[in-house]
Motif scaffolding. Sequence first.
Motif, PDB file in Angstrom:
ATOM      1  N   SER A 122      36.171  31.658  50.756  1.00 51.46           N
ATOM      2  CA  SER A 122      36.301  32.976  51.364  1.00 51.46           C
ATOM      3  C   SER A 122      37.705  33.544  51.154  1.00 51.46           C
ATOM      4  CB  SER A 122      36.001  32.826  52.861  1.00 51.46           C
ATOM      5  OG  SER A 122      35.861  34.088  53.409  1.00 51.46           O
ATOM      6  N   HIS A 143      27.962  33.082  47.951  1.00 54.36           N
ATOM      7  CA  HIS A 143      28.533  31.944  48.684  1.00 54.36           C
ATOM      8  C   HIS A 143      27.636  30.733  48.547  1.00 54.36           C
ATOM      9  CE1 HIS A 143      31.126  34.650  51.211  1.00 54.36           C
ATOM     10  NE2 HIS A 143      31.911  33.691  50.827  1.00 54.36           N
ATOM     11  N   THR A 202      36.542  41.541  45.233  1.00 55.32           N
ATOM     12  CA  THR A 202      37.583  42.385  44.642  1.00 55.32           C
ATOM     13  C   THR A 202      37.449  42.395  43.117  1.00 55.32           C
ATOM     14  OG1 THR A 202      39.089  41.957  46.476  1.00 55.32           O
ATOM     15  CG2 THR A 202      40.087  42.647  44.398  1.00 55.32           C
ATOM     16  N   LYS A 247      36.554  37.292  45.150  1.00 59.34           N
ATOM     17  CA  LYS A 247      35.325  37.447  44.350  1.00 59.34           C
ATOM     18  C   LYS A 247      34.846  38.901  44.350  1.00 59.34           C
ATOM     19  CE  LYS A 247      33.179  34.469  47.017  1.00 59.34           C
ATOM     20  NZ  LYS A 247      34.295  34.131  47.915  1.00 59.34           N
TER      21      LYS A 247
HETATM   22  N1  LIG Z   1      40.045  47.098  51.214  1.00 58.12           N
HETATM   23  C1  LIG Z   1      40.956  46.126  51.337  1.00 58.12           C
HETATM   24  N2  LIG Z   1      42.215  46.397  51.746  1.00 58.12           N
HETATM   25  C2  LIG Z   1      43.135  45.431  51.855  1.00 58.12           C
HETATM   26  N3  LIG Z   1      42.908  44.133  51.592  1.00 58.12           N
HETATM   27  C3  LIG Z   1      41.679  43.797  51.181  1.00 58.12           C
HETATM   28  C4  LIG Z   1      40.631  44.767  51.022  1.00 58.12           C
HETATM   29  N4  LIG Z   1      39.516  44.141  50.618  1.00 58.12           N
HETATM   30  C5  LIG Z   1      39.848  42.832  50.503  1.00 58.12           C
HETATM   31  N5  LIG Z   1      41.133  42.627  50.837  1.00 58.12           N
HETATM   32  C6  LIG Z   1      41.847  41.329  50.843  1.00 58.12           C
HETATM   33  O1  LIG Z   1      41.810  40.806  49.530  1.00 58.12           O
HETATM   34  C7  LIG Z   1      41.550  39.406  49.563  1.00 58.12           C
HETATM   35  C8  LIG Z   1      40.288  39.100  48.768  1.00 58.12           C
HETATM   36  O2  LIG Z   1      39.169  39.656  49.472  1.00 58.12           O
HETATM   37  P1  LIG Z   1      37.707  39.634  48.876  1.00 58.12           P
HETATM   38  O3  LIG Z   1      36.820  40.285  49.873  1.00 58.12           O
HETATM   39  O4  LIG Z   1      37.713  40.158  47.505  1.00 58.12           O
HETATM   40  O5  LIG Z   1      37.432  38.057  48.822  1.00 58.12           O
HETATM   41  P2  LIG Z   1      36.047  37.298  48.717  1.00 58.12           P
HETATM   42  O6  LIG Z   1      36.309  36.067  47.915  1.00 58.12           O
HETATM   43  O7  LIG Z   1      34.999  38.210  48.211  1.00 58.12           O
HETATM   44  O8  LIG Z   1      35.810  36.926  50.250  1.00 58.12           O
HETATM   45  P3  LIG Z   1      34.468  36.542  51.041  1.00 58.12           P
HETATM   46  O9  LIG Z   1      33.899  35.371  50.312  1.00 58.12           O
HETATM   47  O10 LIG Z   1      34.948  36.190  52.405  1.00 58.12           O
HETATM   48  O11 LIG Z   1      33.578  37.748  51.007  1.00 58.12           O
HETATM   49  C9  LIG Z   1      41.467  39.010  51.024  1.00 58.12           C
HETATM   50  O12 LIG Z   1      42.746  38.562  51.438  1.00 58.12           O
HETATM   51  C10 LIG Z   1      41.113  40.318  51.710  1.00 58.12           C
HETATM   52  O13 LIG Z   1      41.613  40.360  53.034  1.00 58.12           O
END
Ligand SMILES: Nc1ncnc2c1ncn2[C@@H]1O[C@H](COP(=O)(O)OP(=O)(O)OP(=O)(O)O)[C@@H](O)[C@H]1O
Length: 274
Positions: free
Chosen positions: A56, A221, A62, A60
């Motif tokens: 998490s 996930h 992003t 991913k």
């Molecule tokens: N709109 C946003 N503004 C600021 N920070 C963000 C934003 N979206 C995501 N982040 C930050 O960027 C990082 C990556 O987030 P992201 O959602 O891409 O991860 P993920 O691997 O998809 O997570 P998860 O598996 O929990 O969904 C995290 O630290 C998150 O807090």
Amino acid sequence: MVEIKSKLPEKEKKTDKPDIVIKAESLSLYYGSKKALHEINLPIYKNRITAFIGPSGCGKSTLLRCFNRMNEIVADVNIEGNVYFHEQDIYDKDVDPVMLRRRIGMVFQQPNPFPKSIYDNVAYGPKMYGIRDKSLLDEIVETSLREAALWDEVKDSLDKNALALSGGQQQRLCIARTIAVQPEVILMDEPASALDPISTARIEELMQKLSKEYTIIIVTHNMQQAARSSDYTAFLNLNEELGAGYIEEFGPTRELFLNPKNKKTEDYISGRFG
Ligand SMILES: Nc1ncnc2c1ncn2[C@@H]1O[C@H](COP(=O)(O)OP(=O)(O)OP(=O)(O)O)[C@@H](O)[C@H]1O
């Protein structure tokens, strides 16, 4: 790991070398001053399903959103490096993000149909792109719903409000809505995580069918889902020092799950962290 191994399908051998549709080169992304992605290099292969897995917060979603510039909609972002869609750098000034999103569509975690009829949900995109001819719209709606494996369930109730459908049906409707504008790539951000196991299985089955015509990238996930459904897997990990995600390992899904090159990949897929 044993459980995942037993779930790995004996995939139809895809021996040809697939073309690359999207390529990230030294891609880094910042939300404001916070680095979220670090130096991503990644090819996405045509008519293949690529899964993004990882703990998490490793970036991913992003990374997925980088591929059709959706991050620009949700936040103040800065990008370094390049993302090529075929030969075109999608962050070039003259690329129209709206047209880009037509070619690279997206399906979200929560089904998000418009509060309109089933028909209007699917016809919305084609209408927006200028199609007015009723019989052509009818044809697009039917073909898209068929491709999304929903036609038989809704063909007699196209005027019904989409919000009256079940969650699984709503998600297939969202897939039909995406297909209706004839994209080349479909980005799926945990498309089944809000669904029950039967609806999930239907979405996975549908992805297999769609990958004959479309290139699919899925964030999940669920490692069994990645192992079952994808041809390639990218394992993203979090660099604690930078606080940003990077690609720990990328390769054909079977290889990555059965014979990971990297100790951290092995630890992650065997459930030792994340
Ligand atoms: N709109 C946003 N503004 C600021 N920070 C963000 C934003 N979206 C995501 N982040 C930050 O960027 C990082 C990556 O987030 P992201 O959602 O891409 O991860 P993920 O691997 O998809 O997570 P998860 O598996 O929990 O969904 C995290 O630290 C998150 O807090």
